[in-house]
Scaffold this active site. Structure first.
Site, PDB file in Angstrom:
ATOM      1  CG  MET A  51      47.791  45.855  46.953  1.00 34.20           C
ATOM      2  SD  MET A  51      49.356  45.968  46.367  1.00 34.20           S
ATOM      3  CE  MET A  51      50.044  44.393  47.511  1.00 34.20           C
ATOM      4  CG  ASN A  52      41.769  44.738  48.217  1.00 38.22           C
ATOM      5  OD1 ASN A  52      41.751  46.207  48.349  1.00 38.22           O
ATOM      6  ND2 ASN A  52      40.671  44.057  47.671  1.00 38.22           N
ATOM      7  CG  ASP A  53      41.147  41.405  45.342  1.00 36.41           C
ATOM      8  OD1 ASP A  53      41.364  41.162  46.550  1.00 36.41           O
ATOM      9  OD2 ASP A  53      39.975  41.470  44.631  1.00 36.41           O
ATOM     10  CD1 TRP A  77      39.229  47.000  50.483  1.00 39.59           C
ATOM     11  CD2 TRP A  77      37.467  48.538  50.922  1.00 39.59           C
ATOM     12  NE1 TRP A  77      38.280  47.100  49.350  1.00 39.59           N
ATOM     13  CE2 TRP A  77      37.242  47.883  49.733  1.00 39.59           C
ATOM     14  CE3 TRP A  77      36.479  49.237  51.584  1.00 39.59           C
ATOM     15  CZ2 TRP A  77      35.951  48.229  48.890  1.00 39.59           C
ATOM     16  CZ3 TRP A  77      35.325  49.516  50.819  1.00 39.59           C
ATOM     17  CH2 TRP A  77      35.237  48.996  49.512  1.00 39.59           C
ATOM     18  CB  SER A 110      38.690  42.588  41.485  1.00 38.89           C
ATOM     19  OG  SER A 110      39.647  42.914  42.510  1.00 38.89           O
ATOM     20  NE  ARG A 183      32.944  40.807  45.218  1.00 43.63           N
ATOM     21  CZ  ARG A 183      32.073  40.700  46.071  1.00 43.63           C
ATOM     22  NH1 ARG A 183      30.796  41.164  45.854  1.00 43.63           N
ATOM     23  NH2 ARG A 183      32.133  39.916  47.180  1.00 43.63           N
ATOM     24  CG  ASP A 184      35.891  40.212  41.798  1.00 42.33           C
ATOM     25  OD1 ASP A 184      35.627  41.505  41.833  1.00 42.33           O
ATOM     26  OD2 ASP A 184      35.727  39.517  42.794  1.00 42.33           O
ATOM     27  CD  GLU A 235      35.108  38.270  47.464  1.00 41.69           C
ATOM     28  OE1 GLU A 235      34.549  39.224  47.882  1.00 41.69           O
ATOM     29  OE2 GLU A 235      36.354  37.913  48.090  1.00 41.69           O
TER      30      GLU A 235
HETATM   31  C1  FRU Z   1      38.226  40.290  46.742  1.00 33.79           C
HETATM   32  C2  FRU Z   1      37.224  41.512  46.600  1.00 33.79           C
HETATM   33  C3  FRU Z   1      36.662  41.416  45.630  1.00 33.79           C
HETATM   34  C4  FRU Z   1      36.368  42.922  45.323  1.00 33.79           C
HETATM   35  C5  FRU Z   1      37.659  43.487  45.714  1.00 33.79           C
HETATM   36  C6  FRU Z   1      37.229  44.757  46.364  1.00 33.79           C
HETATM   37  O1  FRU Z   1      39.031  40.477  47.799  1.00 33.79           O
HETATM   38  O2  FRU Z   1      36.423  41.331  47.817  1.00 33.79           O
HETATM   39  O3  FRU Z   1      35.716  40.440  45.133  1.00 33.79           O
HETATM   40  O4  FRU Z   1      36.283  43.183  43.690  1.00 33.79           O
HETATM   41  O5  FRU Z   1      38.084  42.709  46.911  1.00 33.79           O
HETATM   42  O6  FRU Z   1      38.336  45.681  46.915  1.00 33.79           O
END
Ligand code: FRU
Length: 535
Positions: A51-53, A77, A110, A183-184, A235
């Site tokens: 898991m990340n964001d 990842w 994200s 992004r994001d 980000e």
């Molecule tokens: C931030 C990030 C975002 C991207 C996502 C990919 O941690 O790099 O910019 O959308 O993670 O997993």
């Protein structure tokens, strides 16, 4: 191409393929689960895998939704999906099936989600407002082939309280003018202009777009190329209004995560305070001096959290006005070593949810972070150590059965002005690991020292002590801490300074004491409460 169609919830090895099974609750809340070494007791973690964001945080119909960057096929990842959980109290989480899978347009990076109350998108049915998520498609094949553009923005919607999601047929909905990093998306409803605003991270700045229907977007402005920290790519932005405490004024806050370029290395979240007229964000003149002109040095930034492990945090959309809080949560890791941390079936946790408030301090306008009050429900008992003068070490009173591995600690002490002293809360175990979180009065800094804890998994994990400026000028220093098995979150001086660090002791920390080095201090009180597990 569908990159991954299956997901695994390791605990019970329940395996599912699209279409998602209706609920995995039974699979993820069993009493036998979540007993692995380092598994947090009350922080959100995925049952298994990477898991990340945090993504798509929105409150609707009694539920806080938490989506998250998720790779269901590995503990590092990989092709991103949106995992999904809901909570009615921000404390206990129910895991739901994966909400968004990669498709021919790319991986699901994200983004955010909103309730489209007026059905401006026309995607609602039966008089119910749709939930609309906006996310980034990352086309890995195009990136590998060297294409100039491989990130686009898209929407998906749900007509069943977020249980199932349909990708919009007209995706992508925002053209990319040729930017490698774009992004994001974070979408907000702008009441005054009765339209949607989206803030997007675009390399060294954010770009803002406006829409009346969430489907067609017009660029309106950009911000940030010449201010703040620029040690890495920007980000995961967020933009929201916040009342300035003690005044009738409302300011706008822009959060921007940056990796690398954090004050203690790697990734962290900086912010700007200013005004937003519906199109353009302008820094408050009083805040401009804090962030100066753009620079690579982290000192150019003002940070939500000075620890190394609070990244990509954003705030919940649609929290009811009666509640009125601005609720935040971040990913409790750092890109410097997130892939290497020594956990088994899963990787990464989220921070505890926090309420953000805005205050005028001697140093200027500053965001304060405080743990949400709902967490008090986790307390078992509280033991108090009374006021006394402290030199050397003092064992703190701890409720029976409570260990340093799952506790809330609230300490207040007074340092004689001008004295050279260091006051730390020290966690130890019988394996000889030692962790300290404290206050260095001479430097006017809080710090977190994990250098005497296991770190062989990554050279950058504990190469230095992490430091945070003291914002408050009060004579009484207050340290409020949330300790879990693999993390420490410090909220100092009522949240003026926040510092979040993860830590991986070779066995759970057992003892907890106050250690004073240098001039003695007067302890006002120390309250230690046990915290129950949410699993
Ligand atoms: C931030 C990030 C975002 C991207 C996502 C990919 O941690 O790099 O910019 O959308 O993670 O997993």
């Amino acid at each position: 191409m569908k990159i991954s169609t299956c997901f695994v919830v390791a605990v019970t090895l329940l395996v599912g393929c699209r279409p998602p099974v209706p609920s995995l609750q039974a699979a993820v809340n069993p009493s036998a689960a979540y007993q692995e070494p380092h598994r947090p007791r009350y922080h959100f973690t995925p049952p298994a895998k990477w898991m990340n964001d945090p993504n798509g945080m929105v409150y609707y119909d009694g539920e806080y939704h938490l989506f998250y960057q998720y790779y269901p096929d590995g503990t590092v990842w990989g092709p991103m999906h949106w995992g999904h959980a809901v909570s009615t109290d921000l404390v206990r989480w129910e895991q739901l099936p994966i909400a968004l899978y990669p498709d021919s347009l790319g991986l699901i990076f994200s983004g955010s989600a909103v309730v489209d109350w007026k059905n401006t998108s026309g995607l609602g049915v039966g008089g119910q407002p749709p939930l609309v998520a906006m996310y980034t498609y990352h086309d890995m094949a195009k990136e590998k082939a060297g294409a100039a553009v491989f990130q686009t923005q898209a929407i998906a919607y749900s007509n069943d309280r977020g249980r199932t999601w349909t990708k919009y047929v007209g995706n992508p909905v925002v053209p990319n003018p040729g930017l490698k990093d774009m992004r994001d998306p974070k979408v907000i409803w702008h009441e005054a202009s009765q339209r949607w605003i989206m803030v997007l991270a675009a390399g060294d700045r954010v770009r803002l777009f406006a829409s009346y229907n969430l489907r067609q977007w017009q660029p309106v402005s950009e911000f940030g190329a010449t201010v703040g920290a620029h040690g890495g790519v920007w980000e995961c932005p967020d933009l929201f209004p916040l009342k300035l405490e003690g005044s009738g004024e409302t300011k706008w806050v822009l959060l921007v995560s940056i990796n690398p370029g954090a004050p203690n290395g790697g990734s962290a979240t900086q912010y700007f305070v200013g005004d937003f007229d519906g199109s353009t964000f302008t820094i408050d003149p009083s805040f401009a001096s804090s962030v100066g002109v753009a620079g690579r040095e982290p000192s150019r930034g003002v940070w939500v959290d000075y620890g190394r492990d609070n990244y990509a945090g954003v705030t919940w959309a649609d929290v009811p006005a009666e509640d009125g809080r601005r609720l935040f949560l971040g990913w409790m890791s750092n890109w410097d070593y997130a892939r290497d941390v020594p956990t088994g079936v899963w990787r990464s946790a989220m921070t505890i949810p926090r309420a953000l408030t805005l205050h005028r301090t001697a140093g200027g306008l500053r965001l304060f972070s405080t743990p949400v009050k709902e967490l008090r429900a986790l307390r078992t008992e509280t033991a108090s150590t009374p006021s006394q003068r402290v030199t050397g070490a003092l064992a703190l009173r701890v409720p029976q059965g409570t260990t340093a591995a799952s506790a809330e600690v609230d300490v207040e002490f007074v340092v004689t002005p001008g004295s050279v002293t260091d006051v730390a809360l020290e966690l130890t175990n019988s394996a000889g690991d030692r962790y300290r979180v404290g206050y260095d009065a001479a430097a006017k800094q809080f710090y977190s020292d994990r250098t005497a804890t296991p770190q062989g998994f990554s050279p950058s994990f504990a190469s230095a002590v992490h430091r945070a400026p003291r914002i408050s000028a009060d004579s009484i220093v207050r340290m409020h801490l949330y300790l879990d098995r693999a993390s420490v979150e410090l909220f100092a001086d009522g949240g003026a300074t926040a510092l979040t660090d993860i830590v991986f002791p070779s066995q759970d920390f057992a003892t907890l004491r106050l250690v004073v080095r240098g001039a003695p201090v007067t302890l006002q009180y120390a309250n230690v409460s046990g915290l129950r597990s949410i699993w």
